[in-house]
Design a protein around this motif. Structure first.
Motif, mmCIF file in Angstrom:
data_model
loop_
_atom_site.group_PDB
_atom_site.id
_atom_site.type_symbol
_atom_site.label_atom_id
_atom_site.label_comp_id
_atom_site.label_asym_id
_atom_site.label_seq_id
_atom_site.Cartn_x
_atom_site.Cartn_y
_atom_site.Cartn_z
ATOM 1 N N ALA A 84 23.598 43.560 35.244
ATOM 2 C CA ALA A 84 24.384 43.318 36.383
ATOM 3 C C ALA A 84 26.209 43.365 35.824
ATOM 4 O O ALA A 84 27.002 43.810 36.551
ATOM 5 N N ILE A 85 26.265 42.537 35.014
ATOM 6 C CA ILE A 85 27.755 42.678 34.054
ATOM 7 C C ILE A 85 28.172 44.037 33.664
ATOM 8 O O ILE A 85 29.152 44.467 34.097
ATOM 9 N N ASP A 86 27.402 44.684 33.305
ATOM 10 C CA ASP A 86 27.525 46.368 32.972
ATOM 11 C C ASP A 86 27.764 46.980 34.230
ATOM 12 O O ASP A 86 28.916 47.893 34.280
ATOM 13 N N MET A 87 27.038 46.805 35.237
ATOM 14 C CA MET A 87 27.465 47.532 36.577
ATOM 15 C C MET A 87 28.597 46.996 36.959
ATOM 16 O O MET A 87 29.415 47.681 37.733
ATOM 17 N N ALA A 88 28.961 45.701 36.995
ATOM 18 C CA ALA A 88 30.057 45.048 37.321
ATOM 19 C C ALA A 88 31.416 45.828 36.647
ATOM 20 O O ALA A 88 32.434 46.115 37.521
ATOM 21 N N ASN A 89 31.362 46.010 35.546
ATOM 22 C CA ASN A 89 32.498 46.627 34.808
ATOM 23 C C ASN A 89 32.690 48.005 35.021
ATOM 24 O O ASN A 89 33.712 48.516 35.176
ATOM 25 N N LEU A 90 31.534 48.868 35.525
ATOM 26 C CA LEU A 90 32.003 50.072 35.944
ATOM 27 C C LEU A 90 32.399 50.076 37.379
ATOM 28 O O LEU A 90 33.347 50.763 37.376
ATOM 29 N N ALA A 91 32.320 49.199 38.097
ATOM 30 C CA ALA A 91 32.610 49.073 39.401
ATOM 31 C C ALA A 91 34.013 48.622 39.298
ATOM 32 O O ALA A 91 34.935 49.291 40.220
ATOM 33 N N LEU A 92 34.454 47.869 38.366
ATOM 34 C CA LEU A 92 35.917 47.416 38.196
ATOM 35 C C LEU A 92 36.674 48.607 37.676
ATOM 36 O O LEU A 92 37.975 48.707 38.140
ATOM 37 N N ARG A 120 35.905 51.743 38.480
ATOM 38 C CA ARG A 120 35.674 53.247 39.249
ATOM 39 C C ARG A 120 35.841 52.938 40.742
ATOM 40 O O ARG A 120 35.812 53.875 41.449
ATOM 41 N N ALA A 121 35.432 51.687 41.192
ATOM 42 C CA ALA A 121 35.522 51.413 42.618
ATOM 43 C C ALA A 121 36.787 51.676 43.322
ATOM 44 O O ALA A 121 37.895 51.482 42.940
ATOM 45 N N LYS A 122 36.495 52.132 44.561
ATOM 46 C CA LYS A 122 37.971 52.320 45.374
ATOM 47 C C LYS A 122 38.117 51.464 46.487
ATOM 48 O O LYS A 122 39.548 51.015 46.583
ATOM 49 N N HIS A 123 37.372 50.511 46.773
ATOM 50 C CA HIS A 123 37.725 49.593 47.622
ATOM 51 C C HIS A 123 37.909 47.949 46.900
ATOM 52 O O HIS A 123 36.930 47.694 46.108
ATOM 53 N N PRO A 124 38.836 47.233 47.374
ATOM 54 C CA PRO A 124 38.950 46.056 46.555
ATOM 55 C C PRO A 124 37.935 45.231 46.823
ATOM 56 O O PRO A 124 37.965 44.272 45.901
ATOM 57 N N GLU A 125 37.270 45.120 47.896
ATOM 58 C CA GLU A 125 36.072 44.255 48.103
ATOM 59 C C GLU A 125 35.337 44.235 47.168
ATOM 60 O O GLU A 125 34.748 43.451 46.624
ATOM 61 N N VAL A 126 34.928 45.583 46.862
ATOM 62 C CA VAL A 126 33.998 45.845 45.771
ATOM 63 C C VAL A 126 34.425 45.402 44.237
ATOM 64 O O VAL A 126 33.460 44.629 43.527
ATOM 65 N N LYS A 127 35.725 45.551 44.112
ATOM 66 C CA LYS A 127 36.299 45.000 42.773
ATOM 67 C C LYS A 127 36.099 43.457 42.748
ATOM 68 O O LYS A 127 35.785 42.896 41.738
ATOM 69 N N ARG A 128 36.336 42.847 43.861
ATOM 70 C CA ARG A 128 36.238 41.508 43.932
ATOM 71 C C ARG A 128 35.022 40.802 43.849
ATOM 72 O O ARG A 128 34.914 39.799 43.036
ATOM 73 N N LEU A 129 34.177 41.628 44.350
ATOM 74 C CA LEU A 129 32.626 41.224 44.074
ATOM 75 C C LEU A 129 32.229 41.513 42.853
ATOM 76 O O LEU A 129 31.668 40.746 42.191
ATOM 77 N N ALA A 130 32.477 42.553 42.233
ATOM 78 C CA ALA A 130 32.308 42.847 40.652
ATOM 79 C C ALA A 130 32.803 41.875 39.834
ATOM 80 O O ALA A 130 32.200 41.365 38.908
#
Length: 73
Positions: free
Chosen positions: A18-26, A28-38
């Protein structure tokens, strides 16, 4: 006690995934909501991994062994 031990041994790689996926989202994600969740996932799962490692060392007198999750990690 074996169930507790097994739970920790399997949950740590799960949380690390989950941490690895969160790092990926941080990165590459476009939406700030996804980055906050990550960020939240990264913070909470890191804290939980440390807690599980502490318990394991206290209860079993050794570090958590490196465990393969059969492709899930």
């Amino acid at each position: 006690a074996q169930a507790d031990r097994h739970f920790i041994e399997m949950m740590i790689p799960h949380h690390q995934g989950a941490i690895d996926m969160a790092n990926l989202a941080l990165s590459r994600a476009k939406h700030p909501e996804v980055k906050r969740l990550a960020e939240t996932i990264k913070r909470d799962q890191t804290r939980e991994i440390q807690q599980m490692r502490t318990w394991y060392k206290q209860w079993y007198g050794t570090d958590v062994p490196a465990t393969s999750m059969g492709g899930m990690g």
